[in-house]
Design an enzyme around this catalytic site. Structure first.
Site, PDB file in Angstrom:
ATOM      1  N   GLY B  72       0.840  -1.190   0.000  1.00  0.00           N
ATOM      2  CA  GLY B  72       0.000   0.000   0.000  1.00  0.00           C
ATOM      3  C   GLY B  72       0.877   1.241   0.000  1.00  0.00           C
ATOM      4  O   GLY B  72       0.558   2.258  -0.633  1.00  0.00           O
ATOM      5  N   THR B 238       9.000  -8.515 -11.838  1.00  0.00           N
ATOM      6  CA  THR B 238       8.241  -9.753 -12.053  1.00  0.00           C
ATOM      7  C   THR B 238       7.111  -9.802 -11.037  1.00  0.00           C
ATOM      8  O   THR B 238       7.334  -9.585  -9.850  1.00  0.00           O
ATOM      9  CB  THR B 238       9.178 -10.970 -11.881  1.00  0.00           C
ATOM     10  OG1 THR B 238      10.191 -10.882 -12.881  1.00  0.00           O
ATOM     11  CG2 THR B 238       8.425 -12.276 -12.016  1.00  0.00           C
ATOM     12  N   CYS B 327       6.881   7.228  22.413  1.00  0.00           N
ATOM     13  CA  CYS B 327       7.707   6.044  22.675  1.00  0.00           C
ATOM     14  C   CYS B 327       7.280   4.892  21.795  1.00  0.00           C
ATOM     15  O   CYS B 327       8.105   4.171  21.249  1.00  0.00           O
ATOM     16  CB  CYS B 327       7.597   5.641  24.137  1.00  0.00           C
ATOM     17  SG  CYS B 327       8.573   6.712  25.180  1.00  0.00           S
TER      18      CYS B 327
END
Lengths: 127, 391
Positions: B72, B238, B327
């Site tokens: 994506g 490919t 974090c």
């Protein structure tokens, strides 16, 4: 990502809490950055009789607070002032690079509490 | 109990999708570009069928409007950079929003370093962009509008159809990142009126490492990946036949079961939201309440605590979730999405995303509702910020 020692101190933090009538209190960090450490000490004849902490922060922040308080408990003020972030990190078997600042914060928190003690000259704040 | 509540991050591979993939690892291993022998031709024909299937699933008018990519993220990068470079003689202005995925935002930042101007639209407190905002930002230099279909962190579903109308009116190309939306809301590219749309297989129980970009016929776009003539010369490499087979099958299943799955996810989502609200004080739901929210997304901020600590304690209880804290994101700043909807840094640091799936059960939701309040209370008892609240 964290060592077993860090996980142990995060899961079972030592010295969590407040000390009523503490004669040394230090706080470092800020909420905007995501970590705050507050250290309470009961110092008698230059010896840290008791130490507690409260921390807002990530796993490493909690673990370094726990370890740092363990390392200064029962020690003299001068010994505690000599505590480095590197020593805290080593005691925890290391920290990920992006978490090193947590150990720096722990060192600063200890120092900040002792500075408070020196400023007060051993007087307990009534509040 | 092991509970996986991070379906906005990735999903488990569907067994049927896996079965659809296997022949391309074993029997039909040919290169789809090698047409002079049977195993190559078989691959080529299979690839056509997969493309046909994906085109049908998203309502594309033409099979060759579907281009397969490696993710994506690649589809997003290609859309943004490919349109920018192919149309730079027409203009250099791009419109997007502040809450896009980093695949879009960082591609836009890259283009800014290369002579393009980007408008990052503000969003409201629930994360919505309005068509009016988009229209107001259009200039005679605007060549691309890219707004996500649904937000990956707080689940906001944007008014894509209305924005597409604005884009059409001003003859600007419109791309939407539908990575988080596919499989959860109905996606029909013709109905939506978009020119381009990105999708990613692993968000709807397909395999990782494969995605697609829908490009309406007639849209001029430069290549991102140069090389051989695959994908009608627009995307070299490919073809990942097995991956594409898995994606096509997973998408067929997701589209077929959309209504049933969305209803189930919504039920689990709302049970979770109610349970958290009823049991944890000082919390805030991030993103829209009901209408306009992805059926599988829950995002809360818990005051006085930090997100990574919540995740670690959830993990100790075998619950997988994610957070927008600095974090947890591995950077210095908390989530750009939470900041864009107006949360102060300290509230953004205490965020938790729980994303349910078709397989999430009521028992799992109830287990989270049982465990989470204790975790939050434990962390609050440790937090100096909570001291004043108690007093």
């Amino acid at each position: 990502m964290y060592s077993e020692k860090v996980m142990d101190h995060f899961a079972h933090p030592r010295n969590v809490g407040e000390i009523e009538n503490a004669n040394a209190v230090g706080q470092v960090g800020n909420a905007k950055c995501g970590d705050i450490m507050k250290i309470y000490m009961d110092i008698e004849d230059n010896i840290i009789k008791d130490v507690k902490f409260k921390t807002f922060g990530c796993g490493a922040a909690i673990a370094t607070s726990s370890m740092a308080t363990e390392m200064v408990k029962g020690k003299s003020v001068d010994e505690a002032l000599a505590l480095t972030n590197k020593a805290v990190m080593e005691a925890l078997d290391g920290l990920p690079t992006e978490k090193i600042h947590c150990s720096v914060l722990a060192e600063e928190a200890i120092r900040s509490a002792i500075e408070d003690y020196k400023k007060r000259g051993g007087v307990v704040n009534e509040n | 109990m092991d509970v996986y509540m991070d379906n906005n991050a990735t999903t488990a591979l569907n067994k049927e999708a896996l079965d659809a993939m296997m022949p391309y690892y074993t029997d039909i291993y040919g290169n789809a570009s090698s047409k002079f022998y049977r195993v190559g031709r078989d691959a080529e024909q299979a690839l056509y069928k997969m493309r046909e299937s994906v085109a049908k699933s998203i309502g594309a008018a033409n099979v060759n409007e579907v281009y397969f990519t490696g993710s994506g993220c690649e589809a997003d990068n290609w859309a943004v950079k490919g349109i920018a470079y192919a149309n730079k003689r027409k203009g250099n202005h791009i419109i997007t929003s502040k809450i896009e995925h980093h695949a879009i935002l960082n591609a836009c930042e890259y283009l800014e370093k290369h002579g393009f101007d980007v408008t990052y639209l503000d969003v409201d407190e629930h994360g919505f962009v309005t068509p009016e905002q988009v229209e107001a930002a259009i200039t005679d230099k605007t060549i691309l509008i890219t707004i996500m279909t649904a937000n990956n962190e707080i689940g906001t579903i944007e008014p894509i159809k209305e924005i597409a109308e604005v884009a059409k009116k001003h003859k600007v190309i419109f791309h939407t990142d539908a990575v988080q939306a596919i499989g959860h809301i109905k996606i029909d590219v013709k109905e939506l009126g978009v020119d381009m749309l990105s999708l990613s297989a692993h968000k709807f129980h397909g395999p990782k490492g494969v995605g697609a970009l829908y490009i309406k016929n007639g849209i001029r776009i430069d290549n991102l990946i140069h090389g051989g003539g695959q994908e009608r010369g627009k995307r070299a490499a490919t073809e990942n036949l097995a991956g594409i087979a898995g994606m096509a099958k997973a998408l067929e299943i997701a589209v077929k079961n959309l209504d049933k799955n969305a209803a189930h996810c919504k039920k689990m989502r709302d049970r979770l939201i109610k349970g958290i609200r009823d049991n944890i004080p000082y919390c805030r739901l991030n993103g829209p309440e009901d209408e306009g929210r992805l059926c599988n997304n829950v995002n809360f901020s818990f005051q006085y605590v930090e997100g990574e600590s919540i995740l670690m304690m959830l993990d100790m209880n075998n619950i997988a979730a994610s957070s927008g804290s600095a974090c947890a994101s591995g950077s210095l700043d908390p989530s750009h999405v939470l900041i864009a909807i107006g949360l102060p840094h300290e509230i953004a640091h205490g965020s938790l995303r729980l994303s349910v799936g078709e397989d999430t059960t009521e028992e799992e939701v109830d287990y989270v509702i049982e465990v989470l309040p204790t975790i939050i209370q434990r962390l609050r008892d440790m937090s100096p910020l909570y001291e004043d609240v108690e007093k």
